[in-house]
Design a protein around this motif. Structure first.
Motif, PDB file in Angstrom:
ATOM      1  N   ILE A   1       2.027  17.021  -1.665  1.00 20.93           N
ATOM      2  CA  ILE A   1       2.699  18.109  -2.382  1.00 20.93           C
ATOM      3  C   ILE A   1       2.051  18.201  -3.749  1.00 20.93           C
TER       4      ILE A   1
ATOM      5  N   VAL B   1       6.483   1.610 -11.446  1.00 15.33           N
ATOM      6  CA  VAL B   1       7.894   1.976 -11.303  1.00 15.33           C
ATOM      7  C   VAL B   1       8.750   1.166 -12.274  1.00 15.33           C
TER       8      VAL B   1
ATOM      9  N   GLU C   1       0.826  -1.206   0.000  1.00 17.34           N
ATOM     10  CA  GLU C   1       0.000   0.000   0.000  1.00 17.34           C
ATOM     11  C   GLU C   1       0.857   1.251   0.000  1.00 17.34           C
ATOM     12  N   ILE C   2       0.353   2.231  -0.714  1.00 16.79           N
ATOM     13  CA  ILE C   2       1.072   3.502  -0.755  1.00 16.79           C
ATOM     14  C   ILE C   2       0.377   4.480   0.165  1.00 16.79           C
TER      15      ILE C   2
ATOM     16  N   MET D   1      12.489   5.655  -2.071  1.00 20.19           N
ATOM     17  CA  MET D   1      13.335   6.043  -3.213  1.00 20.19           C
ATOM     18  C   MET D   1      14.433   6.993  -2.756  1.00 20.19           C
TER      19      MET D   1
ATOM     20  N   GLY E   1      -0.136  21.616 -10.482  1.00 14.35           N
ATOM     21  CA  GLY E   1      -1.160  20.670 -10.914  1.00 14.35           C
ATOM     22  C   GLY E   1      -0.666  19.245 -10.977  1.00 14.35           C
ATOM     23  N   VAL E   2       0.646  19.032 -10.777  1.00 15.23           N
ATOM     24  CA  VAL E   2       1.179  17.670 -10.779  1.00 15.23           C
ATOM     25  C   VAL E   2       1.187  17.158  -9.336  1.00 15.23           C
ATOM     26  N   ASP E   3       0.602  15.976  -9.180  1.00 12.20           N
ATOM     27  CA  ASP E   3       0.531  15.388  -7.855  1.00 12.20           C
ATOM     28  C   ASP E   3       1.892  14.806  -7.501  1.00 12.20           C
ATOM     29  N   ALA E   4       2.596  15.436  -6.598  1.00 11.70           N
ATOM     30  CA  ALA E   4       3.915  14.943  -6.192  1.00 11.70           C
ATOM     31  C   ALA E   4       3.914  14.631  -4.714  1.00 11.70           C
ATOM     32  N   THR E   5       2.808  14.047  -4.251  1.00 16.53           N
ATOM     33  CA  THR E   5       2.686  13.716  -2.833  1.00 16.53           C
ATOM     34  C   THR E   5       3.860  12.853  -2.382  1.00 16.53           C
ATOM     35  N   PHE E   6       4.432  13.236  -1.270  1.00 15.93           N
ATOM     36  CA  PHE E   6       5.534  12.453  -0.708  1.00 15.93           C
ATOM     37  C   PHE E   6       4.931  11.272   0.058  1.00 15.93           C
ATOM     38  N   THR E   7       5.212  10.066  -0.421  1.00 20.31           N
ATOM     39  CA  THR E   7       4.607   8.874   0.173  1.00 20.31           C
ATOM     40  C   THR E   7       5.690   7.981   0.761  1.00 20.31           C
TER      41      THR E   7
END
Lengths: 249, 181
Positions: free
Chosen positions: A17, A116, A10-11, A33, A21-27
């Protein structure tokens, strides 16, 4: 109470973040990574901090990694492959780092996500195709016409060759993804067996020894797979690159 | 309880979680963003810093090894030269020793010959001296025989005849007898 064996994949967002408009959520995936990058960097620079003429253990490991990938590139692509060595080395170290780090309990395996591995495979596929056309122009298409095949077979062979070429990114990405997924899934399922057998009582304790022993074995196997899959990914990239360099095989 | 948790594990969860998390497309965007970000960072680190350093160390080592091998080759060649020189010197020494021995031998032989010759000459001279002496003595002896014979004859004549004979006649007669004999 019972954990699903899929829960490890699960992520979970850590910090949302959004950049333009780009979803760059830190997960948790992003975190792993970043850790992989940090650890690989530490491994490479830490090992070489002395740059000793006679290497110590750490430096030997770094040099071993270097010579392993360098040998792979040289053997499969030849001297023309030298400019692509940094990329293949990065690819190898990133996948290896992600695979190995995923073996730590409660961590997350970046390479167990198809998106990925597919992204990495797609970069390799597009890059190799691009290089092929740049180096040979339309001559790159000779790759799909095996030399020495009888003419009447060509209508059959060429579509097969094209198809096999186009499925490369899929096979490349699914191989890594499926290996990681299956291994981790299996370990979690058997870990679940240990817990459920252990909760039965005394008889269960003895029964739980079996899945426990199996998990120990699986841990060793998975570490091997972690190395093997990183190696396979890197060597297939080399082979594809060789096709781009020398299309008339 | 145990069977419950077993069931929960083997059957329910996939449906409960809504399938594989890997197929949840909503997470793809952020995964891709972070993948490319981290991969590019790692690539730059590897490409710009890590690999050149490793390559330079490996190259340096290779050069050093090649250099050392070269030097070893040089030293070996030197040793070979020294050995050859040594051998030549030994051969030279042996040759000159042989020559010296030969020379000494020859000198000794010459000396020996000279001394032998000298000794021979000396002996020959002594022999001839001795012969000369013998001849002189013999001649003297022979010379005195006449005188003795004359004296004896004079004596005999005097005794037998009682007449003193002339010495000159006696000598003449002895001489005639001696020559006649």
């Amino acid at each position: 109470m019972a954990h699903s064996p899929l829960e490890q994949f699960e992520i979970n967002p850590i910090a949302p973040i959004n950049i333009g408009g780009v979803d760059a959520t830190f997960t948790n995936s992003s975190l792993m990574m970043v850790i992989v990058v940090a650890l690989v960097t530490l491994f490479l620079t830490g090992g070489m901090r002395k740059s000793a003429m006679v290497p110590g253990r750490w430096q030997t490991m770094v040099e071993l990694a270097y010579e392993f990938v360098a040998g792979m590139v040289k053997e499969n692509v030849g001297n023309e492959g030298k400019p692509y060595f940094p990329f293949i080395f990065t690819l190898f170290m990133f996948i290896l780092g992600a695979n190995l780090l995923g073996m730590i309990p409660y961590s997350f395996t970046v390479t167990s996500h198809i998106i990925v591995t597919f992204a990495l495979a797609a970069v390799v596929f597009l890059g190799v195709t691009f290089i092929g056309f740049i180096k040979h122009g339309l001559g790159f298409l000779k790759l799909f016409v095996p030399g020495g095949a009888p003419l009447w077979l060509l209508p059959l062979i060429v579509p097969i060759e094209v198809l096999s070429y186009l499925t490369r990114p899929i096979s490349l990405s699914v191989r890594l993804f499926a290996n990681m997924l299956a291994g981790h899934l299996m370990m979690k399922v058997f870990a679940g067996f240990i817990v459920s057998l252990g909760s039965i009582g005394i008889a269960g304790y003895f029964g739980a020894v079996l899945p426990f022993a199996f998990n120990i074995f699986m841990t060793g196997l998975e570490i091997l797979v972690a190395f093997l899959q990183a190696y396979v990914f890197a060597i297939l990239t080399c082979i594809y690159l060789n096709d781009a360099m020398h299309p008339s095989h | 309880m145990a069977s419950l948790s077993n069931n929960a594990m083997t059957e329910v969860p996939v449906e409960k979680q809504g399938g594989l998390p890997q197929l949840d497309f909503s997470t793809y965007e952020e995964q891709l963003v972070w993948l490319f970000l981290s991969f590019i960072v790692l690539f730059v680190v590897v490409w710009r810093f890590a690999l050149p350093k490793i390559a330079s160390v490996l190259e340096e080592r290779e050069e050093r090894i090649a250099e050392d091998l070269d030097r070893a080759e040089c030293v070996k060649a030197d040793a070979e030269t020294v050995r050859a020189t040594c051998e030549a010197a030994a051969a030279q020494a042996r040759r000159s020793a042989q020559e010296t021995i030969l020379k000494v031998k020859e000198a000794a032989a010459a000396d020996l010959a000279k001394e032998t010759a000298a000794l021979d000459a000396k002996l020959a001279k002594q022999a001839s001296d001795a012969e000369a002496k013998i001849a002189a003595v013999k001649a003297e002896a022979l010379g005195s025989v006449d005188t003795v014979a004359t004296e004896v004859a004079t004596d005999i004549v005097a005794r037998l005849s009682g007449v003193g004979a002339n010495d000159a006649d006696v000598a003449k007669a002895v001489k005639a007898v001696a020559e006649g004999a």
